[in-house]
Design a protein around this motif. Structure first.
Motif, PDB file in Angstrom:
ATOM      1  N   LYS A 120      -8.442 -12.233   2.455  1.00 23.34           N
ATOM      2  CA  LYS A 120      -8.687 -13.687   2.595  1.00 23.34           C
ATOM      3  C   LYS A 120      -8.790 -14.079   4.061  1.00 23.34           C
ATOM      4  CE  LYS A 120      -6.918 -18.120   1.101  1.00 23.34           C
ATOM      5  NZ  LYS A 120      -5.821 -18.859   0.408  1.00 23.34           N
TER       6      LYS A 120
ATOM      7  N   TYR B 236       6.343  -9.429   0.323  1.00 22.18           N
ATOM      8  CA  TYR B 236       5.254  -9.425  -0.627  1.00 22.18           C
ATOM      9  C   TYR B 236       5.073  -8.041  -1.221  1.00 22.18           C
ATOM     10  CZ  TYR B 236       3.988 -13.874   1.432  1.00 22.18           C
ATOM     11  OH  TYR B 236       3.989 -15.151   1.890  1.00 22.18           O
ATOM     12  N   SER B 237       4.490  -8.030  -2.357  1.00 24.26           N
ATOM     13  CA  SER B 237       4.132  -6.765  -2.998  1.00 24.26           C
ATOM     14  C   SER B 237       2.858  -6.208  -2.357  1.00 24.26           C
ATOM     15  CB  SER B 237       3.954  -6.991  -4.494  1.00 24.26           C
ATOM     16  OG  SER B 237       2.889  -7.872  -4.708  1.00 24.26           O
TER      17      SER B 237
ATOM     18  N   ASP C  37      -0.215  -5.640  -3.642  1.00 18.71           N
ATOM     19  CA  ASP C  37      -1.451  -6.361  -4.003  1.00 18.71           C
ATOM     20  C   ASP C  37      -1.539  -7.676  -3.266  1.00 18.71           C
ATOM     21  OD1 ASP C  37      -1.966  -4.281  -5.682  1.00 18.71           O
ATOM     22  OD2 ASP C  37      -1.135  -5.287  -7.460  1.00 18.71           O
ATOM     23  N   ASP C  38      -0.489  -8.392  -3.196  1.00 22.26           N
ATOM     24  CA  ASP C  38      -0.516  -9.682  -2.492  1.00 22.26           C
ATOM     25  C   ASP C  38      -0.829  -9.478  -1.016  1.00 22.26           C
ATOM     26  OD1 ASP C  38       0.116 -10.880  -4.862  1.00 22.26           O
ATOM     27  OD2 ASP C  38       2.295 -11.007  -4.437  1.00 22.26           O
ATOM     28  N   TYR C  39      -0.309  -8.507  -0.479  1.00 21.76           N
ATOM     29  CA  TYR C  39      -0.530  -8.258   0.962  1.00 21.76           C
ATOM     30  C   TYR C  39      -1.992  -7.945   1.228  1.00 21.76           C
ATOM     31  CZ  TYR C  39       0.197  -6.358   5.636  1.00 21.76           C
ATOM     32  OH  TYR C  39       0.124  -6.132   6.976  1.00 21.76           O
TER      33      TYR C  39
ATOM     34  N   LYS D 148      -4.589  -8.783  -0.658  1.00 20.78           N
ATOM     35  CA  LYS D 148      -5.374 -10.012  -0.900  1.00 20.78           C
ATOM     36  C   LYS D 148      -5.266 -10.964   0.277  1.00 20.78           C
ATOM     37  CE  LYS D 148      -5.083  -9.905  -5.938  1.00 20.78           C
ATOM     38  NZ  LYS D 148      -4.562 -10.578  -7.162  1.00 20.78           N
ATOM     39  N   LYS D 149      -4.120 -11.039   0.857  1.00 16.23           N
ATOM     40  CA  LYS D 149      -3.942 -11.931   2.009  1.00 16.23           C
ATOM     41  C   LYS D 149      -4.789 -11.477   3.194  1.00 16.23           C
ATOM     42  CE  LYS D 149      -0.396 -13.983   4.892  1.00 16.23           C
ATOM     43  NZ  LYS D 149       1.041 -14.040   5.225  1.00 16.23           N
TER      44      LYS D 149
END
Length: 1807
Positions: free
Chosen positions: A295, A284-285, A287-289, A291-292
């Motif tokens: 969450k 993952y990039s 930002d995705d990491y 956000k995960k």
């Protein structure tokens, strides 16, 4: 207990039905027996209302009536008990009967009756009991289902059972289908596996061949440069991945700042970085990491919150439960404290609690019961809805079926009508086509008769017959007509009358054949004699009876009258009901009026005498209605509308015949009572009587009812009829009743009044005006038949749905009150109504369109609102039209009244002068005499004919001037008239007066003096006789001229054809030519070149030519004599004489008409002058006719004078320099007589015409002279009278005042005596009267002479036309005859020249053969004018052709010839007649034939090289049953090539043999065998050699067919018999043995037997086996394999499901496999053994295994599945065709390599 009750019921009470314990519940389920028991104890008075039926309504009725009685007896009975008894619940009926038994026994002991016990009850209990009974009845009705429900349940159960059975059948069929499909799939799978296995095997073989052929090629080295580039790319990617991983690690370390995470991340990164660097590309990039992670944190927080909420909720629930438990504990403690009272209080409390509990239970039970009741009601309601839906669905299906059937019926009716219309049109077209054919053939016939020059008159007559539908050819002879002529004779009479009428019209109007010629075209033909027409009209009017004019005053009304017509359901009634609300009209429907009339009769509707106003109103209504009818009482007296006479007599009589038929007959007992009924009631009584008898109401009665209803409508209110009239008869009767006129009667009366035809009065209109129609408009609502049917179906469907809706909401009572009978009757009668409308409408449409088109058509296939709008617009338009029409009539009446008033004003003052009196006198006359009404009209109605009449009068004046009038009098007496007018005028100046009108012109005022009554009665029949005689004479003469034209055509054709036949008569020239040719050809050959001989032959030719010329000259002289005989025949003179007599008869008819007209005019005008008619003693002028024969007759014997024909003999004829136009060009000496006679005939015609014209002029001059003489006689005694009045008038200066005096007392036609004239003083009135009489006398004279002169001009003109026509006809006839004579002369000359030319040709041919010294073999033909050399006939025969040798069969490629085959057959037949021979003996025979062939030629040359081993090998191929050979099969094989038959061809051949074998013996004779034929014929395309010395080609196949009969026939019988089945079994052989067995089985069974697809077979094609084919060519392996696959695929597709269903018997099977025990041939080669039945036992066992214990026939399909049969078929080789050609070819090959073998070597091999 049940037995006791049964004994009590059966023995003591003796009920109507025997009751047993088993049927106890069923017997009492209806309640009838319970009621019977109570009735026997006198407790059930209404037992008669009980029913034994078991339907629901009967049970409900019985138990409803039982309930009060059972309660009265104290028996426990409610709806539950009744329901249990009805449903046959066990024990329910027994319990009730037991209680009833106890109660009845108590009643019996008490001795009280039911009435007494009932009277002891209090009244309140009775009311309560009645209420309970009503409630019981309602509850019981809810419990007991209806009978329809029972029926529906029964039907439902039946259909459910049927559904179950169908479902089971479908399941079974489906299961069987699945099994069959599974089986087919399994078979297909096996087949596919086998196919794959074969394909894999073939693929492996192909791959092996490919591998064996592959050449190993070394693999090229790899490219190192490409690998290095790929490695560098991978390293670069790995490096980039490591850089990205390092950056991620740094970012995570900074964010988390967790050492443990760093260590774990570094470890994982270190571990994974070295192993798979490529996986880092998928991480993952940043930002995705992030956000995960966010969450996941949010989800953890939300989960904690939810866990906390659930925990708090659980704690709250536990707290609430704890509080409730504490509350219950507190209540229990409180109750315990409250219950600490005395024992009594506790007991009371317990009781209260118990009561409270019981109430609670009752309340809950009631709620539960109500809930059950509600559920049951809902269920019943739902069931009712379902039943209604099912019924509605079924009714809808039935309704759709009914609609479909009605449409089919309508389509059938439409088809029948179309067929009838087609037949009608076809018959019309057939008649027209027949007439066209007749016309064509007639034209063709006359084209032949007239040489393509058909006269125009004949063609015109044929066209007239064709256009009138009359046959052109003569159907029968009408010369001798009997009293009752036949149909054909009547047709011929109609044809003759038609042609006569046409000819007369042409003659009368001077058109067509009688058109004016060019020399007469300048003078127009004379028109109608107006004066004569006026006189005839007056006479006819006088002779006819006077017509009574209507005295009813014509009233005007603005109301409209109309009717609305159309098919059933076109919207008539609906539209009129809507229009009635908008317009002030009354709608009248005949159905409603009939019903009202019948109801009026039932209601005894009588004339109300107490109200006199109604009686007074009745005639006023009739008077008002007479504005259209015009005195309806006179025209329609018997109608009940105008008077009650008809119904008083006939109606009473009709009702008196059926006095006991209806209850109202007692009231109507006499005619007096019946006459008191109103008109409507009387009509209703008459209609009801007819309807009760099953009869329809007649049209007359329907019209009477309608007219009665119309007369009751006020005058100012319009009316419209709904659907009436329906037929033409009703329309005619209605119009006659409303208007008082009958169109047919008016037309016939109009034709009667138009009696004169030769002269017409122009002042009277020819056509009788027809009265206006009774309707102002007629509207047709036009719809198609399909639309009418669809509307009916929509109405019924709508009513059905309405009915269902009513029943669904429990309103059946309101729905049942609807009238359904009308719709059902409409449904039943709609087809007949549509047909009736279609049949009657064309005549109605013509009726409403003819006088004035009042019909309006509207397309009614639209919605109701649009249709109503259209009709509304039309009705409004018609109302406006009616108003304008009535206003126009009123204006015209006002104008007429004003004109009459203005004319009447001058009549009031007295006339001051005589001139005025003279001018007014004719008006007085018109008022006195009714026939003089047309005088004023005559003054204004002839504007168009003024110039024509003036021209005619000018011609009459010039004619009179040319002839001269006696004593200087001017014609017509005009001078005296002018003198009288001059003398009567004063000296006062007068303006310029226009010239007086001429008689007959439009301004002329006709003399209409009264005529004595006896004059018309004499003159009218006289004129009718004159007209009939004139017309009949003209028609007869023209008919004779027409028939003479036909006879002329036929005669000219006959003389032409007879002369041509005469010219073609046979001559004898050919005999001389034949004799000369025979002599010429008989000359010896050595004399042909001799010069003297040639000279002699030339001399003979000259003699022959001279003789033939003499024959031609003689025939020419005979033909000339024949032509002169035809010319000198008297036919032409007779025809000319007859034609002239016909035209002289026309002149005589015109002369007679003039004489009769002159006499009629003389009598008419003398009658107006009051003079006695002059008796004419002179004989009528007769025109002489031509005398055709030479007989002399005295003058007394002749009624008509005759003149002899001035025929000129040929000796006295001298040619004139000027010839007529008839004979142009050269005139033959034989035609000079015809020309001279024609000039004499022309002179005779001119003399006759001059004589007739002179006679007419003399008669006119004599009439004028007679008039002048009479006038002089009358004027002589009146001179003295004229002097005294003139002197008296001169003395008196002022004129005396005129006075009105009646002139009726004066006697007319008499002159006073002279003595009285001298003594009497004459007054001015007398002078005026004398002058008026003189003026009238002069006017009568002028009019009389003008009419006579006009008639003279017309007669002279017609006579001149007849003269011109006569000369033209005679000239045309002579021209035709002369042309025929010239044509005969032309034929004669051409014939002679052609004959001479043919003789010259013959001479040239003869001289040519003489010079060439050659015989003339072909016949020389000379006949008439034809000469030719006949190539078909030879005078001496040719040399015979050489004889062709017979065909010879040659040996080809080792094939045995037919002769060799017959030789071998004879040898084998002598050795083994049965056909079976030992293999060793067979080999020895063949070896002997091969080695000992010393010139016998038994075998072909290729067989001579066969060795013993080869013969033994050949024998082994033919061995059957291990040791025997069938020599017939050997000959069959050796006879090849022949076409191998297909299995279908074998079966077709078998069927043909069976058809020939009528006795079914299994054998045929040679004749039958040849008729049936085989599958091939002997008709080969053989080429015949042109050389006659070469033999014909040999037809081998034809000889093979005959050889096969000799091979297989049994010659021991006489005649030889052939077992065709056995023969076809031999032909069933095939190269494939299995296929041959199946073919043999098919032949034996007679049907095609399919074989299993898995076994490989060969295609049986129609091929030829020949000896030159090698084994490789015959059976190539690849072709065989491919054919096997194709054949299997084809048969797998074509094989049907049910195959091989035929049955085969043991005998047939043994016949196929030849397993029967047959004796061998007993000869020296046969081993004396019998063939064993090697298959018999196996077949018996096989049949028994298959279930045929008695060896009965079994199915072929079953038999073929047996393993033994399958093995036998696969191994049986008797039906295989052996390949013997392979042995022959091998022998030839060996012989070619080793040379020929000696006979000694063969002998050693044999030993």
């Amino acid at each position: 207990m049940s037995e006791i009750l049964c004994q009590w019921l059966n023995q003591d009470l003796k009920v109507s039905r025997t009751v047993s314990p088993k049927s106890f519940a069923k017997a009492f389920s209806s309640g009838y027996l319970i009621g019977e028991v109570l009735h026997k104890f006198e407790l059930q008075d209404d037992f008669s209302e009980f029913s034994e039926s078991r339907i629901s309504s009967a049970r409900l009725n019985n138990f409803s009536r039982l309930e009060p009685t059972l309660h009265f007896l104290g028996v426990q009975f409610d709806q539950n008990v009744a329901h249990g008894i009805i449903t046959e619940k066990p024990g329910a009926a027994t319990k009730l009967l037991y209680q009833l038994y106890i109660a009845l026994q108590k009643k019996k002991k008490s001795g009280l009756t039911g009435v007494e016990i009932q009277s002891m009850q209090p009244p309140t209990n009775l009311r309560f009991q009645n209420m309970k009974s009503e409630a019981f009845r309602e509850r019981l009705r809810n419990l007991i289902p209806r009978q329809t429900d029972f029926n529906l349940m029964r039907v439902t159960y039946r259909f459910q059972e049927k559904y179950k059975h169908m479902k089971e059948d479908l399941a079974r069929v489906h299961f069987e289908k699945l099994e069959r499909m599974q089986k087919l799939k399994e078979e297909q799978r096996c087949f596919n596996i086998e196919k794959q296995r074969l394909s894999r095997r073939r693929q492996n073989e192909i791959m092996a061949k490919i591998q064996a052929a592959i050449i190993q090629i070394p693999k090229p080295a790899g490219n190192r440069t490409l690998k290095a580039l790929e490695a560098q790319k991978m390293m670069k990617k790995k490096k980039e991945a490591e850089d990205v991983a390092n950056e991620i690690k740094k970012f995570e370390a900074l964010i988390k700042k967790d050492l443990q995470a760093k260590e774990s991340a570094s470890k994982t990164s270190l571990d994974t970085a070295g192993q798979t660097t490529t996986d880092l590309l998928n991480t993952y990039s940043d930002d995705d990491y992030i956000k995960k992670i966010q969450k996941r944190l949010e989800e953890d927080a939300f989960a904690r919150e939810q866990r906390e909420k659930r925990r708090r909720r659980l704690l709250m629930d536990q707290l609430i439960a704890h509080e409730a438990q504490e509350e219950a504990y507190r209540e229990e403690q409180l109750i315990n404290r409250l219950m600490r009272q005395s024992q009594q209080e506790r007991r009371i409390a317990v009781q209260l609690m118990h009561v409270r509990h019981e109430k609670e239970v009752l309340w809950q039970n009631r709620i539960f019961r109500e809930k059950q009741y509600e559920e049951r009601r809902l269920k019943d309601f739902q069931d009712a809805l379902d039943r209604e839906a099912a019924l509605a669905k079924q009714a809808k299906i039935d309704f759709e079926e009914q609609i479909f059937r009605e449409k089919q019926v309508h389509e059938q009716i439409a088809i029948e009508r179309a067929q009838a219309r087609y037949k009608k049109h076809y018959s019309i077209c057939a008649e027209i086509l027949d007439q066209i054919i007749d016309l064509s053939t007639k034209v063709a016939d006359y084209r032949m008769l007239t040489n393509n020059l058909i006269p125009q008159k004949l063609m015109h007559d044929w066209k007239e017959l064709f256009f009138h539908g009359k046959p052109i050819y003569e159907q029968a002879s009408i010369k001798l007509l009997s009293a009752k002529p036949s149909t054909e004779q009547l047709i011929e009479l109609e044809k003759r009358n038609l042609l006569d009428d046409n000819d007369y019209e042409e003659y009368k109007n001077m058109v067509g054949e009688w058109a004016l010629p060019e020399e007469m075209a300048d003078n127009p033909p004379p028109s109608n004699n107006c004066i004569l027409g006026h006189a005839l009209h007056r006479l006819v009017e006088k002779s006819l009876p006077p017509q009574v004019e209507s005295t009813v005053p014509e009233l005007t009304s603005f109301s409209v009258k109309g009717c609305l017509l159309g098919k059933t359901l076109s919207g008539k009634t609906t539209t009129l009901e809507s229009l009635q609300k908008v317009f002030p009209i009354q709608v009248l429907s005949i159905e409603t009026l009939v019903q009202e009339a019948i109801q009026a009769f039932h209601d005894n509707e009588k004339v109300n005498e107490a109200l006199p106003t109604q009686k007074e109103e009745a005639p006023t209504v009739l008077q008002e209605s007479s504005k259209e009818s015009q005195d309806l009482q006179n025209v329609f007296p018997a109608d009940p509308v105008t008077g009650k006479v008809l119904l008083k007599t006939e109606g009473a009589a009709m009702l008196s015949t059926n006095m006991n038929s209806t209850p109202n007959d007692k009231e109507v007992k006499s005619s007096d009572n019946f006459s008191k009924f109103t008109v409507r009631a009387q009509l209703g009584a008459k209609s009801e009587q007819l309807l009760k008898k099953g009869k329809s109401i007649p049209d007359t009665l329907l019209v009477n009812i309608m007219v009665n209803a119309i007369n009751e409508i006020p005058v100012n209110q319009g009316w419209v009829l709904d659907g009436f009239p329906m037929t033409l008869n009703q329309a005619q009767l209605l119009e006659e009743a409303l208007t008082g006129y009958n169109r047919n009667l008016i037309e016939t009366e109009g034709r009667k009044t138009q009696i004169p035809t030769l002269a017409v009065d122009p002042t009277i209109s020819k056509e009788v005006p027809l009265p206006s129609s009774a309707f102002d408009f007629v509207i047709l609502l036009d719809i198609s038949d399909a639309c009418s049917l669809s509307r009916m179906n929509d109405i019924i469907a709508e009513e059905f749905s309405h009915e269902m809706a009513h029943e669904g909401i429990s309103q059946r009572v309101a729905a049942e009150n609807r009238d359904k009978d009308g719709d059902q009757n409409l449904r039943d009668q709609i087809q007949h109504r549509i047909i009736g409308f279609l049949d009657n409408w064309p005549s109605l449409e013509q009726w409403f369109s003819e006088p004035e088109n009042i019909l309006i058509k509207i397309n009614a296939e639209i919605n109701e609102q649009s249709l109503w709008q259209k009709v509304k617009e039309i009705l409004a338009t018609e109302i406006v039209k009616k108003k304008s029409k009535v206003q126009k009539k009123l204006e015209e009446k006002e104008a007429e009244k004003k004109a009459a008033a203005s004319l009447a004003e001058p009549l009031l003052p007295p006339p001051p002068e005589p001139e005025k009196e003279k001018g007014i006198h004719p008006q007085h006359e018109t008022s006195k005499t009714p026939p003089a009404k047309g005088k004023l009209q005559s003054e204004t109605s002839h504007g168009k004919q003024e110039s024509l009449q003036e021209g005619k009068m000018k011609r009459s004046e010039t004619a009179l001037k040319r002839k001269g009038s006696p004593k200087g009098k001017t014609p017509g007496g005009k001078v005296p008239v002018k003198k009288s007018t001059a003398g009567s005028t004063d000296t006062s100046p007068s303006p310029v007066v226009p010239p007086p009108p001429k008689p007959g012109s439009q301004e002329w005022v006709y003399v209409n003096e009264p005529i004595p009554e006896e004059i018309p009665s004499f003159l009218v029949p006289y004129w009718e006789l004159v007209e009939n005689s004139y017309i009949n004479t003209i028609k007869t003469v023209l008919r004779n001229l027409r028939e003479d034209q036909h006879s002329v055509v036929a005669y000219l054709y006959d003389i032409r054809t007879s002369f041509q036949e005469f010219l073609r008569r046979p001559d004898h020239k050919q005999d001389f030519v034949a004799q000369w040719q025979a002599d010429f050809n008989s000359l010896p050959g050595d004399l042909w070149d001799d010069e003297e001989t040639k000279a002699e032959l030339h001399q003979r030719v000259n003699d022959l030519r001279d003789r033939l010329w003499d024959i031609c000259d003689a025939r020419k002289e005979e033909a000339e004599q024949e032509r002169l005989g035809i010319i000198n025949d008297s036919w032409l003179q007779d025809s000319l004489g007859i034609t002239m007599n016909h035209f002289f008869s026309l002149m005589q008819a015109e002369l007679n008409r003039f004489q009769d007209t002159k006499r009629l005019l003389q009598d008419y005008y003398r009658a107006m002058e009051r003079k006695i008619p002059i008796e004419d003693n002179k004989r009528l002028t007769r025109i002489p006719l031509v005398q055709l024969d030479s007989t002399d007759l005295s003058e007394n014997q002749l009624r008509i004078p005759l003149v002899p024909r001035r025929s000129i003999s040929p000796e006295t004829v001298t040619l004139k320099p000027k010839t007529g136009a008839t004979l142009k060009g050269k005139i033959d000496s034989s035609l000079e007589n015809i020309e001279s006679n024609f000039e004499a005939d022309e002179k005779l015609v001119m003399e006759t015409w001059q004589q007739a014209s002179l006679a007419i002029s003399q008669m006119v001059a004599a009439e004028i002279h007679q008039r002048v003489m009479e006038e002089e006689k009358e004027n002589q005694p009146a001179d003295l009278k004229e002097k005294s009045p003139q002197m008296a008038a001169n003395k008196k200066v002022p004129p005396p005042p005129p006075k009105k005096k009646k002139e009726g007392n004066k006697t007319k036609g008499r002159s006073p005596p002279l003595a009285e004239a001298a003594s009497v003083i004459v007054t001015d009135e007398e002078i005026a009267e004398i002058e008026r009489k003189n003026e009238l006398r002069l006017k009568i004279k002028e009019e009389h002479l003008a009419a006579l002169q006009f008639e003279e001009i017309a007669t002279q003109f017609r006579l001149e036309l007849i003269k011109t026509k006569t000369l033209a006809v005679l000239e045309d006839l002579v021209t035709k005859v002369v042309n025929v004579y010239k044509l005969m002369e032309k034929w004669l000359g051409e014939k002679y020249l052609n004959e001479m030319a043919s003789v010259e040709k013959l001479t040239e041919v003869a001289r040519y053969h003489i010079e060439t010294s050659s015989k003339i073999q072909n016949e020389l033909y000379l006949s008439q004018e034809d000469f030719f050399i006949n190539g078909d006939i030879k005078v001496f025969p040719d040399s015979p052709p050489p004889i062709r040798p017979p065909p010879v069969e040659k040996e080809e490629n080792g094939t045995l010839t037919i002769e060799q085959l017959d030789s071998l057959r004879d040898q084998f037949l002598d050795m083994a007649p049965k056909g079976i021979i030992g293999s060793k003996a067979f080999t020895d025979i063949l070896l002997d034939l091969v080695t000992l062939n010393l010139g016998t030629n038994h075998l072909p040359s290729s067989w001579m090289h066969l060795t013993q081993p080869e013969l033994q090998e050949l024998t082994s191929l033919l061995i059957i049953n291990s040791d025997f050979v069938d020599w017939r099969k050997f000959l069959l094989v050796t006879s090849m090539p022949w076409p191998i038959p297909l299995e279908e061809e074998l079966l077709e051949t078998l069927q043909r043999f069976k058809a020939m074998d009528e006795e079914q013996t299994g054998t045929v004779t040679f004749k039958q065998y040849m008729q049936a034929g085989l599958w091939f014929t002997g008709d080969e395309d053989t080429k015949i050699a042109e050389n006659p010395l070469e033999p014909l080609p040999f037809n081998r196949q034809e000889h093979l067919i005959e050889f096969f009969f000799r091979l297989f026939a049994d010659y021991e019988k006489d005649p030889a018999q052939l077992d065709y089945t056995q023969m076809l079994l031999y032909f069933a052989c095939h190269p494939d043995s299995v296929e041959g067995v199946y073919r043999a089985l098919s032949v034996a069974v007679g049907t095609h037997i399919f074989r299993e697809v898995e076994t490989p077979i060969l295609v049986a094609e129609k091929t030829f086996f020949s000896t030159d084919m090698s084994p490789i060519e015959e059976y190539p392996e690849e072709n065989v394999a491919r054919e096997e696959r194709e054949e299997r695929d084809r048969k797998a597709e074509e094989t049907p499901e049910n195959v091989n269903t035929g049955k085969i018997s043991m005998e047939t099977l043994l016949k196929v496999f030849r397993g029967g025990s047959e004796a061998q041939d007993s000869n020296r080669f046969a081993c004396h053994l019998k063939m064993e039945n090697i298959y018999g036992e196996s077949f018996i066992k096989t049949f028994q295994d298959l279930g045929a214990k008695n060896l009965e026939p079994i199915e072929v399909a079953v038999l073929l599945k047996h393993p033994f049969i399958q093995d036998l078929i696969s191994n049986y080789s008797d039906y295989k065709i052996p390949d013997i050609k392979m042995i022959l070819q091998r022998s030839e090959h060996v012989q070619g390599s080793d040379g020929e073998r000696s006979s000694s070597r063969l002998t050693e091999e044999k030993k």
